[in-house]
Design a protein around this motif. Structure first.
Motif, PDB file in Angstrom:
ATOM      1  N   LYS A  77       0.833  -1.210   0.000  1.00 25.13           N
ATOM      2  CA  LYS A  77       0.000   0.000   0.000  1.00 25.13           C
ATOM      3  C   LYS A  77       0.868   1.261   0.000  1.00 25.13           C
ATOM      4  O   LYS A  77       1.995   1.244   0.525  1.00 25.13           O
ATOM      5  N   PRO A  78       0.364   2.362  -0.587  1.00 19.53           N
ATOM      6  CA  PRO A  78       1.158   3.591  -0.619  1.00 19.53           C
ATOM      7  C   PRO A  78       1.578   4.020   0.783  1.00 19.53           C
ATOM      8  O   PRO A  78       0.794   3.934   1.723  1.00 19.53           O
ATOM      9  N   ILE A  79       2.812   4.495   0.886  1.00 22.65           N
ATOM     10  CA  ILE A  79       3.366   4.841   2.195  1.00 22.65           C
ATOM     11  C   ILE A  79       2.514   5.900   2.902  1.00 22.65           C
ATOM     12  O   ILE A  79       2.339   5.853   4.132  1.00 22.65           O
ATOM     13  N   ALA A  80       1.947   6.828   2.128  1.00 26.69           N
ATOM     14  CA  ALA A  80       1.122   7.870   2.769  1.00 26.69           C
ATOM     15  C   ALA A  80      -0.100   7.224   3.427  1.00 26.69           C
ATOM     16  O   ALA A  80      -0.493   7.594   4.541  1.00 26.69           O
ATOM     17  N   ASP A  81      -0.685   6.233   2.752  1.00 24.72           N
ATOM     18  CA  ASP A  81      -1.841   5.533   3.332  1.00 24.72           C
ATOM     19  C   ASP A  81      -1.411   4.740   4.565  1.00 24.72           C
ATOM     20  O   ASP A  81      -2.118   4.704   5.574  1.00 24.72           O
ATOM     21  N   LEU A 291      -4.342   9.654 -11.458  1.00 24.59           N
ATOM     22  CA  LEU A 291      -4.049   8.709 -10.366  1.00 24.59           C
ATOM     23  C   LEU A 291      -2.715   8.003 -10.625  1.00 24.59           C
ATOM     24  O   LEU A 291      -2.568   7.309 -11.631  1.00 24.59           O
ATOM     25  N   LYS A 292      -1.762   8.169  -9.714  1.00 20.23           N
ATOM     26  CA  LYS A 292      -0.447   7.562  -9.955  1.00 20.23           C
ATOM     27  C   LYS A 292      -0.370   6.166  -9.321  1.00 20.23           C
ATOM     28  O   LYS A 292      -0.525   6.006  -8.112  1.00 20.23           O
ATOM     29  N   VAL A 293      -0.139   5.177 -10.185  1.00 22.43           N
ATOM     30  CA  VAL A 293      -0.032   3.791  -9.722  1.00 22.43           C
ATOM     31  C   VAL A 293       1.449   3.401  -9.765  1.00 22.43           C
ATOM     32  O   VAL A 293       2.103   3.600 -10.793  1.00 22.43           O
ATOM     33  N   GLU A 299       6.501   8.629  -2.354  1.00 21.28           N
ATOM     34  CA  GLU A 299       5.562   9.507  -1.623  1.00 21.28           C
ATOM     35  C   GLU A 299       4.393   9.961  -2.493  1.00 21.28           C
ATOM     36  O   GLU A 299       3.346  10.350  -1.971  1.00 21.28           O
ATOM     37  N   THR A 300       4.538   9.951  -3.811  1.00 22.13           N
ATOM     38  CA  THR A 300       3.467  10.472  -4.675  1.00 22.13           C
ATOM     39  C   THR A 300       2.526   9.373  -5.180  1.00 22.13           C
ATOM     40  O   THR A 300       1.576   9.655  -5.906  1.00 22.13           O
ATOM     41  N   THR A 301       2.796   8.131  -4.806  1.00 24.14           N
ATOM     42  CA  THR A 301       1.950   7.031  -5.288  1.00 24.14           C
ATOM     43  C   THR A 301       0.576   7.066  -4.624  1.00 24.14           C
ATOM     44  O   THR A 301       0.461   7.241  -3.417  1.00 24.14           O
TER      45      THR A 301
END
Ligand code: NDP
Length: 455
Positions: A77-81, A291-293, A299-301
């Motif tokens: 999962k994206p690091i921000a999430d 939407l960046k996959v 960090e931007t994912t």
């Protein structure tokens, strides 16, 4: 021990860690430890139990970045999430740290004496958790269970056991006594099943598929075990023509492609009032293009890979070659279980993609004529977990909120879960409520005491 468990990183398909794989005998040993620890843990004075849980919340907060990176890598999962989820884990322990001193009972007028109720812990509680929000979902069960004075045996999903194992070590370091928190990392068909059947386990709290939930409810009946089930969903995102369409379309991808669609609250059925279809679809396409996959640690994912090759295969089965693909986003090539965000339109409400939980980044869009049809379509499902309604008409928003059969409903928003409010399903999405004050009801029994005052 039943061999070794190789934990794979979904973005690279490489082995992240190898750990011992638990078997039924490890579950028995963990239950025995939890049972032995129960009398002393329930006897800890409420304020002291509160202090221990606050200390645990502090320690989790100090280790937040380390836990977030581990969760991001193991679950893809994206690091921000992942940081947001670990923040929620801390908040959940903080919230329930306030509750040992607030487990209130009632006094009830009765003849000949005094009637009052107390809330007793259940004993050893089995927690079975999924791979989509590994430590977050575990914390929704762990924190109220421990606050109420229970001891626990947690069985995380085999695909994502790492943060649960780190958690148990942190709990011990912060002074939670030995045996209060036990983690067994092994297969559900062996370790999960043993927990459900074990006569010394008082309750099982489960999050996962409706199919496994059904078998757990049936098996638990043999020992009249308490069970709470948080199962699948097929939530509707209902967009009326009078809504802020730009806002609804900008929010829709996050509501279904967040966590790569592996979310029981995913709003994977988008229902749009017919007159707004064209403008909504155009705005939706713009949002999906943006939407960046990619790499979960970037960090931007916004969206990472699916959890496994098996999950990718299952999701792909909903998009056969002749599927009506209206929008397809991007996804990396090469190693990793990638699947591009996909919107199918038009889709008949009876189509498999519109009725089954996909648990991947695939949404269907179906037009509706009026409010009555929107309600009928939204409720035409075995599930009832979550959902959204977008409209500027306040009375309609409230009518829809009452008419939709789901445990959680958001108006002009797609958020479902908060630490302070109850979360759970109607219909085959399960029963019981997690989080908020209601969760404690599921980790305590009400005892009625009568004290005779007549000589
Ligand atoms: P499962 O329901 O199989 O897994 C959830 C948890 O239950 C895991 O810890 C699993 O262990 C355990 N488990 C599996 N079988 C048993 C059993 N017989 N007795 C006790 N515990 C058991 O979900 P999957 O991982 O197989 O995912 C399949 C589908 O389920 C998804 O595609 C999605 O549709 C849905 N799902 C829904 C979730 C939700 O949040 N509501 C979460 C996850 C899945 P282990 O995996 O280690 O074998």
């Amino acid at each position: 021990m039943a061999g070794t468990l190789q934990v794979v990183e979904p973005a690279t398909e490489e082995v992240l860690e190898e750990i011992p794989r638990a078997g039924a005998e490890d579950v028995d040993a963990a239950v025995a430890r939890a049972r032995a620890a129960f009398p002393a843990w329930r006897a800890v004075a409420p304020a002291d139990r509160a202090r221990l849980l606050h200390r645990l919340a502090d320690a989790l907060g100090e280790r937040l970045e380390e836990l977030a990176v581990l969760e991001a890598r193991n679950a893809g999962k994206p690091i921000a999430d992942a940081r947001g989820e670990m923040g929620m884990v801390v908040d959940t322990f903080r919230y329930y740290a306030a509750t040992p001193e607030r487990l209130l009972g009632d006094t009830i007028p009765v003849a000949g004496g005094l009637g009052f109720t107390v809330r007793e812990p259940l004993g050893v509680v089995g927690l079975i958790t999924p791979w989509n929000f590994p430590l977050a979902i575990a914390s929704w069960k762990l924190a109220p269970a421990l606050a109420a004075g229970n001891t626990v045996v947690l069985k995380p999903a085999e695909l994502t056991p790492l943060t649960a194992l780190r958690f148990s070590a942190i709990a011990l370091e912060t002074g939670i006594p030995e045996g209060v928190v036990n983690v067994v990392a092994g297969p559900g068909s062996v370790c999960g099943q043993r927990l459900v059947e074990h006569p010394d386990v008082a309750k099982v709290a489960f999050t996962g598929s409706t199919e496994v939930g059904r078998s757990i409810a049936a098996a638990a009946a043999r020992t009249i075990k308490r069970v709470t089930l948080e199962l699948g969903g097929k939530s509707a995102n209902v967009v009326f023509a009078d809504a802020d369409l730009e806002q609804a379309a900008a929010a829709a991808p996050g509501a279904v492609f967040g966590n790569a669609g592996q979310d029981c609250c995913a709003r994977s059925r988008i229902l749009v009032e017919r007159s707004a279809m064209d403008s909504f679809m155009a705005a939706l396409e713009d949002s999906i293009d943006a939407l960046k996959v990619g790499d979960p640690l970037d960090e931007t994912t916004a969206m990472g890979p699916l959890i496994s090759a098996g999950q990718r295969e299952s999701v792909a089965s909903f998009v056969p070659d002749d599927a009506p693909v209206a929008i397809r986003g991007n996804a990396p090539d090469g190693p990793g279980f990638w699947f591009a965000p996909t919107v199918l339109c038009p889709v008949a409400p009876t189509d498999r993609a519109a009725t089954e939980e996909i648990f991947g980044p695939v949404a269907t869009v179906t037009p509706f004529r009026d409010e009555d049809e929107a309600i009928r379509l939204a409720n035409d499902t075995i599930y009832g977990l979550s959902g959204s309604v977008w409209t500027r008409n306040g009375a309609r928003a409230l009518r829809m909120a009452r008419a939709i059969e789901s445990g959680n409903l958001s108006l002009n928003s797609n958020s479902s879960v908060r630490v302070t409010t109850p979360f759970g399903g109607f219909k085959q999405s399960g029963y019981g409520r997690e989080l908020g004050p209601h969760a404690l009801d599921h980790y305590t029994e009400v005892k009625t005491v009568f004290y005779a005052t007549e000589e």
